[in-house]
Design a protein around this motif. Structure first.
Motif, PDB file in Angstrom:
ATOM      1  N   GLN A 115      -5.675   8.336 -11.932  1.00 51.66           N
ATOM      2  CA  GLN A 115      -5.516   7.869 -10.559  1.00 51.66           C
ATOM      3  C   GLN A 115      -5.869   6.570 -10.276  1.00 51.66           C
ATOM      4  O   GLN A 115      -5.789   5.846  -9.450  1.00 51.66           O
ATOM      5  CB  GLN A 115      -6.302   8.943  -9.444  1.00 51.66           C
ATOM      6  CG  GLN A 115      -5.315  10.113  -9.559  1.00 51.66           C
ATOM      7  CD  GLN A 115      -6.189  11.083  -8.597  1.00 51.66           C
ATOM      8  OE1 GLN A 115      -5.412  12.059  -7.827  1.00 51.66           O
ATOM      9  NE2 GLN A 115      -7.388  11.241  -8.500  1.00 51.66           N
ATOM     10  N   HIS A 173       0.839   4.229  -2.746  1.00 57.68           N
ATOM     11  CA  HIS A 173       0.287   5.667  -2.489  1.00 57.68           C
ATOM     12  C   HIS A 173       1.615   6.521  -3.220  1.00 57.68           C
ATOM     13  O   HIS A 173       1.264   7.703  -3.450  1.00 57.68           O
ATOM     14  CB  HIS A 173       0.410   5.793  -0.902  1.00 57.68           C
ATOM     15  CG  HIS A 173      -0.984   5.562  -0.523  1.00 57.68           C
ATOM     16  ND1 HIS A 173      -2.364   6.463  -0.599  1.00 57.68           N
ATOM     17  CD2 HIS A 173      -1.697   4.307   0.435  1.00 57.68           C
ATOM     18  CE1 HIS A 173      -3.186   5.778  -0.316  1.00 57.68           C
ATOM     19  NE2 HIS A 173      -2.775   4.555   0.239  1.00 57.68           N
ATOM     20  N   GLN A 174       2.911   5.960  -3.279  1.00 57.89           N
ATOM     21  CA  GLN A 174       3.773   6.851  -3.804  1.00 57.89           C
ATOM     22  C   GLN A 174       3.495   7.027  -5.276  1.00 57.89           C
ATOM     23  O   GLN A 174       3.975   8.008  -5.979  1.00 57.89           O
ATOM     24  CB  GLN A 174       5.257   5.988  -3.438  1.00 57.89           C
ATOM     25  CG  GLN A 174       5.911   6.136  -2.270  1.00 57.89           C
ATOM     26  CD  GLN A 174       7.052   5.354  -2.157  1.00 57.89           C
ATOM     27  OE1 GLN A 174       7.161   4.258  -2.718  1.00 57.89           O
ATOM     28  NE2 GLN A 174       8.066   5.811  -1.563  1.00 57.89           N
ATOM     29  N   LYS A 175       3.033   6.171  -6.005  1.00 61.55           N
ATOM     30  CA  LYS A 175       2.722   6.101  -7.224  1.00 61.55           C
ATOM     31  C   LYS A 175       1.586   7.020  -7.475  1.00 61.55           C
ATOM     32  O   LYS A 175       1.819   8.068  -8.500  1.00 61.55           O
ATOM     33  CB  LYS A 175       2.041   4.672  -7.835  1.00 61.55           C
ATOM     34  CG  LYS A 175       1.685   4.590  -9.019  1.00 61.55           C
ATOM     35  CD  LYS A 175       1.175   3.201  -9.800  1.00 61.55           C
ATOM     36  CE  LYS A 175       0.809   3.402 -11.169  1.00 61.55           C
ATOM     37  NZ  LYS A 175       0.459   1.946 -11.720  1.00 61.55           N
ATOM     38  N   ARG A 210       0.025  12.605  -9.099  1.00 61.29           N
ATOM     39  CA  ARG A 210      -0.675  13.874  -8.732  1.00 61.29           C
ATOM     40  C   ARG A 210       0.420  15.128  -8.770  1.00 61.29           C
ATOM     41  O   ARG A 210       0.070  16.422  -8.985  1.00 61.29           O
ATOM     42  CB  ARG A 210      -1.263  13.916  -7.309  1.00 61.29           C
ATOM     43  CG  ARG A 210      -2.259  13.055  -7.227  1.00 61.29           C
ATOM     44  CD  ARG A 210      -3.026  12.982  -5.708  1.00 61.29           C
ATOM     45  NE  ARG A 210      -4.042  12.383  -5.852  1.00 61.29           N
ATOM     46  CZ  ARG A 210      -4.709  12.083  -4.593  1.00 61.29           C
ATOM     47  NH1 ARG A 210      -4.225  12.066  -3.422  1.00 61.29           N
ATOM     48  NH2 ARG A 210      -5.914  11.451  -4.811  1.00 61.29           N
ATOM     49  N   ALA A 211       1.681  14.875  -9.012  1.00 65.73           N
ATOM     50  CA  ALA A 211       2.738  15.771  -8.973  1.00 65.73           C
ATOM     51  C   ALA A 211       2.789  16.516 -10.370  1.00 65.73           C
ATOM     52  O   ALA A 211       3.479  17.611 -10.597  1.00 65.73           O
ATOM     53  CB  ALA A 211       4.152  15.129  -8.492  1.00 65.73           C
ATOM     54  N   THR A 241      -3.820   3.470  -9.588  1.00 62.62           N
ATOM     55  CA  THR A 241      -3.271   3.247  -8.170  1.00 62.62           C
ATOM     56  C   THR A 241      -3.880   2.011  -7.662  1.00 62.62           C
ATOM     57  O   THR A 241      -4.985   2.023  -7.101  1.00 62.62           O
ATOM     58  CB  THR A 241      -3.553   4.346  -7.489  1.00 62.62           C
ATOM     59  OG1 THR A 241      -3.116   5.731  -7.771  1.00 62.62           O
ATOM     60  CG2 THR A 241      -2.829   4.102  -5.988  1.00 62.62           C
ATOM     61  N   GLU A 270       0.731  -1.165   0.005  1.00 61.19           N
ATOM     62  CA  GLU A 270       0.151   0.130  -0.148  1.00 61.19           C
ATOM     63  C   GLU A 270       1.018   1.138   0.040  1.00 61.19           C
ATOM     64  O   GLU A 270       0.330   2.397  -0.656  1.00 61.19           O
ATOM     65  CB  GLU A 270      -0.861   0.035   1.241  1.00 61.19           C
ATOM     66  CG  GLU A 270      -2.115   1.000   1.085  1.00 61.19           C
ATOM     67  CD  GLU A 270      -3.214   0.861   2.136  1.00 61.19           C
ATOM     68  OE1 GLU A 270      -3.965   1.961   2.183  1.00 61.19           O
ATOM     69  OE2 GLU A 270      -3.095  -0.179   2.783  1.00 61.19           O
ATOM     70  N   ALA A 271       1.839   1.482   0.752  1.00 58.41           N
ATOM     71  CA  ALA A 271       2.928   2.397   0.779  1.00 58.41           C
ATOM     72  C   ALA A 271       3.424   2.785  -0.646  1.00 58.41           C
ATOM     73  O   ALA A 271       3.568   3.880  -0.979  1.00 58.41           O
ATOM     74  CB  ALA A 271       4.038   2.296   1.652  1.00 58.41           C
ATOM     75  N   VAL A 272       3.790   1.808  -1.524  1.00 59.66           N
ATOM     76  CA  VAL A 272       4.459   1.882  -2.918  1.00 59.66           C
ATOM     77  C   VAL A 272       3.118   2.451  -3.732  1.00 59.66           C
ATOM     78  O   VAL A 272       3.464   3.380  -4.318  1.00 59.66           O
ATOM     79  CB  VAL A 272       4.847   0.820  -3.310  1.00 59.66           C
ATOM     80  CG1 VAL A 272       5.251   0.790  -4.876  1.00 59.66           C
ATOM     81  CG2 VAL A 272       6.224   0.409  -2.536  1.00 59.66           C
ATOM     82  N   LYS A 288       0.982   9.708  -5.571  1.00 52.73           N
ATOM     83  CA  LYS A 288       1.704  10.897  -5.406  1.00 52.73           C
ATOM     84  C   LYS A 288       2.415  11.457  -6.520  1.00 52.73           C
ATOM     85  O   LYS A 288       2.354  12.498  -6.983  1.00 52.73           O
ATOM     86  CB  LYS A 288       2.752  10.738  -4.126  1.00 52.73           C
ATOM     87  CG  LYS A 288       3.361  12.184  -3.897  1.00 52.73           C
ATOM     88  CD  LYS A 288       4.235  12.078  -2.492  1.00 52.73           C
ATOM     89  CE  LYS A 288       4.765  13.291  -2.292  1.00 52.73           C
ATOM     90  NZ  LYS A 288       5.782  13.208  -1.046  1.00 52.73           N
ATOM     91  N   ALA A 289       3.010  10.468  -7.403  1.00 53.96           N
ATOM     92  CA  ALA A 289       3.857  10.849  -8.409  1.00 53.96           C
ATOM     93  C   ALA A 289       2.756  11.242  -9.499  1.00 53.96           C
ATOM     94  O   ALA A 289       3.176  12.068 -10.288  1.00 53.96           O
ATOM     95  CB  ALA A 289       4.703   9.610  -8.986  1.00 53.96           C
TER      96      ALA A 289
END
Length: 110
Positions: A98, A78-80, A85-86, A101, A74-76, A82-83
């Motif tokens: 999105q 969420h990193q995806k 959305r950046a 994800t 799940e952490a990875v 975030k990327a």
């Protein structure tokens, strides 16, 4: 699609013998791919009766499940997210992008 062709041509010219993975990014009418829609970092991609622009089921052309499914924690995931959305250019269709994800990455060989 054009980038895929350029990469395939470059691979042939260079004589590359390693593995090549492709990743499907498109949607059918009403964003039928990826499924389930929305940010779902705990769920894998699911088969959904997505149709192409001619009304033909997409899974007739793309094997499901994909030959390679790589789990993401799940952490990875969420990193995806975030990327994604950046980059403002990637948010034209926010829900569509999105929706990639998920709890896995999926690949097809070339």
């Amino acid at each position: 699609m054009a980038v895929n062709w350029f990469v395939r041509d470059a691979i042939k010219v260079l004589g590359y013998k390693g593995r090549v993975h492709t990743y499907l990014i498109h949607s059918g009418p009403d964003s039928e791919w990826p499924w389930p829609q929305g940010v779902t970092p705990r769920d894998p991609f699911a088969l959904h009766e997505a149709l192409d622009f001619k009304g033909v089921p997409i899974h007739r052309f793309v094997p499901w499940p994909p030959p390679e499914r790589v789990p993401l924690n799940e952490a990875v995931a969420h990193q995806k997210l975030k990327a994604i959305r950046a980059y403002r250019s990637q948010l034209v269709d926010r829900e569509f992008l999105q929706s990639f994800t998920k709890s896995e990455e999926i690949f097809w060989g070339m």
